[in-house]
Scaffold this motif. Structure first.
Motif, PDB file in Angstrom:
ATOM      1  N   LEU A  66      25.931   9.097 -38.931  1.00 25.70           N
ATOM      2  CA  LEU A  66      26.766   8.153 -39.693  1.00 25.70           C
ATOM      3  C   LEU A  66      25.952   6.911 -40.031  1.00 25.70           C
ATOM      4  N   THR A  67      24.946   7.095 -40.863  1.00 22.56           N
ATOM      5  CA  THR A  67      24.012   6.022 -41.176  1.00 22.56           C
ATOM      6  C   THR A  67      24.698   4.841 -41.843  1.00 22.56           C
ATOM      7  N   GLY A  68      25.610   5.089 -42.779  1.00 20.72           N
ATOM      8  CA  GLY A  68      26.297   4.000 -43.477  1.00 20.72           C
ATOM      9  C   GLY A  68      27.099   3.129 -42.525  1.00 20.72           C
ATOM     10  N   ILE A  69      27.817   3.756 -41.630  1.00 21.97           N
ATOM     11  CA  ILE A  69      28.593   2.997 -40.653  1.00 21.97           C
ATOM     12  C   ILE A  69      27.656   2.353 -39.638  1.00 21.97           C
ATOM     13  N   GLY A  70      26.578   3.059 -39.292  1.00 20.59           N
ATOM     14  CA  GLY A  70      25.573   2.485 -38.394  1.00 20.59           C
ATOM     15  C   GLY A  70      24.960   1.237 -38.996  1.00 20.59           C
ATOM     16  N   ASN A  71      24.691   1.273 -40.293  1.00 19.84           N
ATOM     17  CA  ASN A  71      24.160   0.084 -40.966  1.00 19.84           C
ATOM     18  C   ASN A  71      25.135  -1.080 -40.870  1.00 19.84           C
ATOM     19  N   ALA A  72      26.442  -0.791 -40.952  1.00 18.97           N
ATOM     20  CA  ALA A  72      27.453  -1.844 -40.863  1.00 18.97           C
ATOM     21  C   ALA A  72      27.489  -2.476 -39.474  1.00 18.97           C
ATOM     22  N   ALA A  73      26.976  -1.761 -38.469  1.00 23.55           N
ATOM     23  CA  ALA A  73      26.934  -2.284 -37.106  1.00 23.55           C
ATOM     24  C   ALA A  73      25.610  -2.958 -36.789  1.00 23.55           C
ATOM     25  N   SER A  74      24.726  -3.025 -37.775  1.00 20.96           N
ATOM     26  CA  SER A  74      23.389  -3.561 -37.543  1.00 20.96           C
ATOM     27  C   SER A  74      23.356  -5.086 -37.552  1.00 20.96           C
ATOM     28  N   PRO A  75      22.353  -5.661 -36.918  1.00 18.46           N
ATOM     29  CA  PRO A  75      22.185  -7.113 -36.996  1.00 18.46           C
ATOM     30  C   PRO A  75      21.979  -7.590 -38.441  1.00 18.46           C
ATOM     31  N   GLU A  76      21.323  -6.770 -39.258  1.00 18.00           N
ATOM     32  CA  GLU A  76      21.124  -7.149 -40.656  1.00 18.00           C
ATOM     33  C   GLU A  76      22.454  -7.242 -41.401  1.00 18.00           C
ATOM     34  N   ALA A  77      23.406  -6.345 -41.078  1.00 20.18           N
ATOM     35  CA  ALA A  77      24.725  -6.400 -41.719  1.00 20.18           C
ATOM     36  C   ALA A  77      25.471  -7.656 -41.310  1.00 20.18           C
ATOM     37  N   VAL A  78      25.366  -8.019 -40.050  1.00 23.69           N
ATOM     38  CA  VAL A  78      26.016  -9.251 -39.589  1.00 23.69           C
ATOM     39  C   VAL A  78      25.364 -10.455 -40.271  1.00 23.69           C
ATOM     40  N   LEU A  79      24.045 -10.437 -40.374  1.00 26.17           N
ATOM     41  CA  LEU A  79      23.350 -11.507 -41.082  1.00 26.17           C
ATOM     42  C   LEU A  79      23.826 -11.582 -42.530  1.00 26.17           C
ATOM     43  N   ALA A  80      23.981 -10.443 -43.183  1.00 25.65           N
ATOM     44  CA  ALA A  80      24.471 -10.420 -44.566  1.00 25.65           C
ATOM     45  C   ALA A  80      25.881 -10.993 -44.663  1.00 25.65           C
TER      46      ALA A  80
END
Length: 139
Positions: free
Chosen positions: A46-60
């Motif tokens: 689940l890469t898309g959802i994993g990306n949403a849980a990333s520090p980069e997503a929070v930074l965005a």
């Protein structure tokens, strides 16, 4: 960060595209600690959802929120971002003068398993670059 905030961020096209920009700028690899929520989601494919849980997503998400707050004092900016994005009360050490300084201090606290260190691309220059790039992305 709550699951609801993570899912709502995953549905935001601007946040998703800026997350990918941040990930490419920091490192070409998608790496997440195996015990983290992001690592588990990546492991399940689940890469898309994993990306949403990333520090980069929070930074965005933080920077998208920050765009509307730029004219406020740094303390007010941080207070609103803590509440709206991170779901916490205001927190910042003395001596924080800019949003990128605060991000450099705060994100490692939010993601202790991720080792947000200069060796992994999380440098003061990366945060400054992200802050400088945000206004042109979140128009």
């Amino acid at each position: 960060m709550s699951l609801l905030r993570m899912v709502s961020g995953a549905l935001d096209a601007q946040v998703n595209s800026f997350t990918k920009i941040l990930q490419r700028q920091r490192t070409p690899l998608q790496i997440a600690p195996s015990g983290s929520g992001q690592g588990i989601l990546y492991g399940l494919g689940l890469t898309g959802i994993g990306n949403a849980a990333s520090p980069e997503a929070v930074l965005a998400r933080i920077l998208k929120e920050w765009i509307g707050l730029r004219r406020w004092t740094i303390d007010s900016q941080i207070s609103v971002i803590e509440s709206r994005v991170l779901g916490n009360k205001y927190v910042a050490p003395d001596g924080i003068a800019t949003i990128d300084q605060w991000l450099h201090w705060r994100l490692p606290l939010e993601f202790p398993q991720h080792q947000l260190t200069p060796a992994n691309g999380w440098t003061p220059e990366f945060y400054s670059w992200a802050v400088a790039r945000a206004p042109e992305h979140f128009v």
